[in-house]
Every structure is written in structure tokens, then in C-alpha cells.
Design a protein around this motif. Structure first.
Motif, PDB file in Angstrom:
ATOM      1  N   LYS A 281       0.826  -1.197   0.000  1.00 65.57           N
ATOM      2  CA  LYS A 281       0.000   0.000   0.000  1.00 65.57           C
ATOM      3  C   LYS A 281       0.861   1.249   0.000  1.00 65.57           C
ATOM      4  O   LYS A 281       1.897   1.300   0.674  1.00 65.57           O
ATOM      5  N   SER A 289      -7.274   3.748   4.308  1.00 70.46           N
ATOM      6  CA  SER A 289      -7.722   2.381   4.600  1.00 70.46           C
ATOM      7  C   SER A 289      -7.642   2.055   6.084  1.00 70.46           C
ATOM      8  O   SER A 289      -8.328   1.145   6.557  1.00 70.46           O
ATOM      9  N   ASP A 293     -10.225  -1.074   8.083  1.00 71.43           N
ATOM     10  CA  ASP A 293      -9.627  -2.392   7.831  1.00 71.43           C
ATOM     11  C   ASP A 293      -9.488  -3.260   9.080  1.00 71.43           C
ATOM     12  O   ASP A 293      -8.828  -4.295   9.054  1.00 71.43           O
TER      13      ASP A 293
END
Length: 390
Positions: A281, A289, A293
Motif C-alpha cells: 500500500k 484504509s 480495515d
């Protein structure tokens, strides 16, 4: 033996981002969100340290750059400098592991200010050995960050701030264990964005609030392998405080800070596909995120840390402080009380803080039973500033 313990503790504390023991979706399993260079999350001044690490919306002082840069245009002193020394793992009898910090600001006028700060984290001398216990080499791991900032009022009660930070982390050099992996110092660049609102009256009574986005920057790596770079501790912080002024000699402030690491929740070590996605990422993607997550809203709430603190000031010369820090048991389980005191004489101020011993084994706080102190100097002797007491 102590040096080996130092190394083991340092490795555990500075563990890079994939260390976890379970799936993020399981609400009853430990899954700690970690990052590289966690020294950036250690409370760097004794005033906030005595208030349970509350500092986002408290009254400004020389250490505001560490908590909320936007506070500095509201400071009463024109120029102020602070230095803090924090022993680390003192409870284990170690004397060469510590965090030192230096910070200061200068108000350009009634609307704007510039600031700078430095953090230096020493991990002592480390003896590297092979698997048979034979000495190979020694090294002195160390980390530091330096930043410069600018803040400005955008309204009568509102100010914003921006800072740029350089981070250097040197944990090992070369191939100390003859493992075939060559280590180097890690480097990263990050920035802070902050906002602060002072809604107190002329006597200093009323609300203040603030919000910060800190350590927004690149990943950091310790080898030439681009796939082995790790997240730095990007963070969202929200804070509020209220001050009661009883008379011209007595006032009391109560504050609360809420913090959330903007670092992805680690997946299970057995989920190779998720691990690859986690490692690959981009920093910007990881910030967004990180809010979705953890496996549901309830698990996301567990990743928020809460600090509560209070400060009583008498005659702008003496201060007593106390606080409490809370972290969910599945996300690190740090829970501790803090105590603090401050004294001011003329342009000189001295603050102390003490973290009440808490936890056992791996949960024992490295600052347990540790006294740390800050020195603050208001260089504007004609100011009514309070050197961290206000």
C-alpha cells in the motif's frame, strides 16, 4: 546480560509493521497496530506527560510543536525554548537509553509564529552476536527527527499550522550478524497539519479545541529492498479542554485527547495475499484504509487511544497535574496514571512528570517508575507568559 536485554527490548519496541498474532476480524484476539520509528509517539515533554499525554488543546507553551503547532500564535510570550530529558527503561536499571527533545517558537507578530523542534532517541550500545553467542560487533542505535513549522491565525479565535519533518533511524549498519542482509539508516520525510481554536474569555476561562494530522509522509526502509519499507506513525489527534478561573490566583484546566494511528491493521501472518497487499500500500492509501480495515466499526473504535488530564495552577507560579491514558487490551493494553508538577520563577520554568508503575512483563510501560523533567525559558522577559503553566 543488560545489553542483551536492551537489544531484545529495542527490537520488540521498534518492531516493524507486520508483527501480530491473529486475524484482524476476530474481536477477541490481540492485533496491535504498529509502525517503524515509534519514538515519534513518545510524549516528549513533562507537562503533557504529567497529564496522561494530553496536549492538543491545552494552553500553548514552547513544546506546542510536538502536540499542536497551531497553538503558538496564541502564546503570551513572544519567544520560548524548552528542553526535555526522558529516561527510557529506567525501571530495568539502564542508563544509556533515553529520549531528549528541544523545541521553541518565535511569534513574528500577533498573527503568526515560526517554530522548530528536535527529538533524539538513544538505544545505548548493542553487542551483536552469532547464534553461538560469539561477539561479532557493537553498534549504538539511534534515531532523531527535526522539523520546522509555521502557524497563523485565520480568525480572532482560530489558527492553523503546518510543519515539515525529517526522520532518521539508524538501528544497524552493514551486516552485523553475517546474515547476508546489509542494513543502512532509514530516512523519511513527513509533514503535520493542525488547527486550534481558543474560545476563552479575557480572564482565560472557557473552551479550546484542536485537531492534528501528524507524520504524514513516506515509508521508511533499512535495506535496499523496496518491498521491505515500513509505515511511519501517521496519526489523527482530536483534543478539547476547558479552563475554570476561580480568581486571579487559581485556575483549573481539564482536557481530553483522542488519537488514532493512521496505519493499516496488520493481517494474519498466515494470509500471504493480505500480507502482500499490506506491504504494497502507498502511504496515502494506507491513511484512508486505516479507518476501515480492522474488521468492523467496533474493532475500529478499539484502535482509538484516550488521554484524560487535569492541571491546577496557583498564582501562575505553581502547578499540579494528573492524568490517565487508556488503550484497548486487544490493541496494546497500555493503561496508566500519571502525576506532574511545575514551578515558574521569572523567565524560567521547570516541569516534572511521573508515570505510576503499571503492567507486567511485555505490558509493563517503559516509563514506569520514571521521573522526567522539562526546562522552559521565556526569552521575552517583559511578557506575562507562564512558561508552560499557562
Amino acid at each position: 546480560m543488560i545489553k542483551q536485554l536492551t537489544l531484545k527490548t529495542a527490537i520488540a519496541f521498534l518492531a516493524l509493521s507486520v508483527i501480530t498474532t491473529s486475524k484482524a476480524q476476530d474481536p477477541n484476539r490481540i492485533n496491535v497496530v504498529t509502525s517503524a520509528v515509534p519514538f515519534l509517539k513518545i510524549s516528549p515533554d513533562a507537562r503533557a506527560g504529567g497529564m496522561g499525554d494530553v496536549g492538543i488543546a491545552t494552553t500553548p507553551d514552547a513544546n506546542s510543536a510536538f502536540w499542536n503547532l497551531a497553538k503558538t500564535p496564541f502564546a503570551t510570550s513572544r519567544t520560548s525554548i524548552a528542553a526535555t530529558y526522558t529516561p527510557w527503561l529506567k525501571d530495568l536499571g539502564l542508563n544509556d537509553v533515553y529520549l531528549a527533545s528541544l523545541a521553541g517558537y518565535h511569534r513574528l507578530d500577533d498573527q503568526a509564529a515560526i517554530s522548530a523542534s528536535l527529538r533524539y532517541f538513544s538505544l545505548g550500545n548493542i553487542q551483536f552476536t552469532d547464534f553461538a553467542g560469539n561477539d561479532l560487533s557493537t553498534y549504538r542505535p539511534r534515531e532523531f527527527s527535526v522539523d520546522f513549522g509555521y502557524s497563523r491565525k485565520v480568525g480572532e479565535n482560530l489558527a492553523v499550522g503546518v510543519a515539515l519533518r525529517y526522520i532518521n533511524s539508524s538501528l544497524a549498519k552493514g551486516d552485523p550478524n553475517n546474515s547476508g542482509v546489509v542494513y543502512k539508516a532509514g530516512n523519511a520525510v513527513a509533514g503535520d497539519l493542525s488547527i486550534y481554536s481558543d474560545n476563552t474569555n479575557d480572564e482565560g476561562q472557557g473552551w479550546s479545541w484542536g485537531a492534528t494530522l501528524s507524520n504524514l509522509g513516506s515509508k521508511i526502509g533499512y535495506t535496499s529492498d523496496a518491498q521491505q519499507k515500513d509505515y511511519i506513525p501517521a496519526n489523527l489527534g482530536l483534543g478539547g479542554a476547558y479552563t475554570w478561573v476561580f480568581d486571579e490566583s487559581n485556575r483549573l484546566t481539564a482536557g481530553v485527547d483522542v488519537n488514532k494511528l493512521m496505519v493499516p491493521t496488520p493481517p494474519s501472518l498466515t494470509d500471504s495475499a493480505a500480507l502482500v497487499n499490506y506491504r504494497n500500500k502507498s502511504p496515502i492509501s494506507s491513511w484512508f484504509s486505516s479507518f476501515g480495515d480492522a474488521g468492523g466499526f467496533g474493532n475500529e473504535l478499539k484502535e482509538f487511544q484516550v488521554s484524560l488530564g487535569g492541571e491546577y495552577v496557583y498564582n501562575e507560579q505553581f502547578a499540579l497535574r494528573g492524568g490517565y491514558f487508556y488503550e484497548n487490551k486487544f490493541k496494546g493494553n497500555r493503561k496508566y496514571f500519571t502525576l506532574g508538577a511545575g514551578i515558574k520563577y521569572n523567565v524560567f520554568g521547570l516541569n516534572f512528570s511521573y508515570l505510576v508503575p503499571s503492567g507486567n512483563g511485555v505490558n509493563r510501560n517503559p516509563l514506569s517508575n520514571t521521573l522526567r523533567f522539562s526546562l522552559i525559558f521565556d526569552l521575552d522577559s517583559e511578557s506575562n507568559g507562564t512558561t508552560g503553566l499557562k
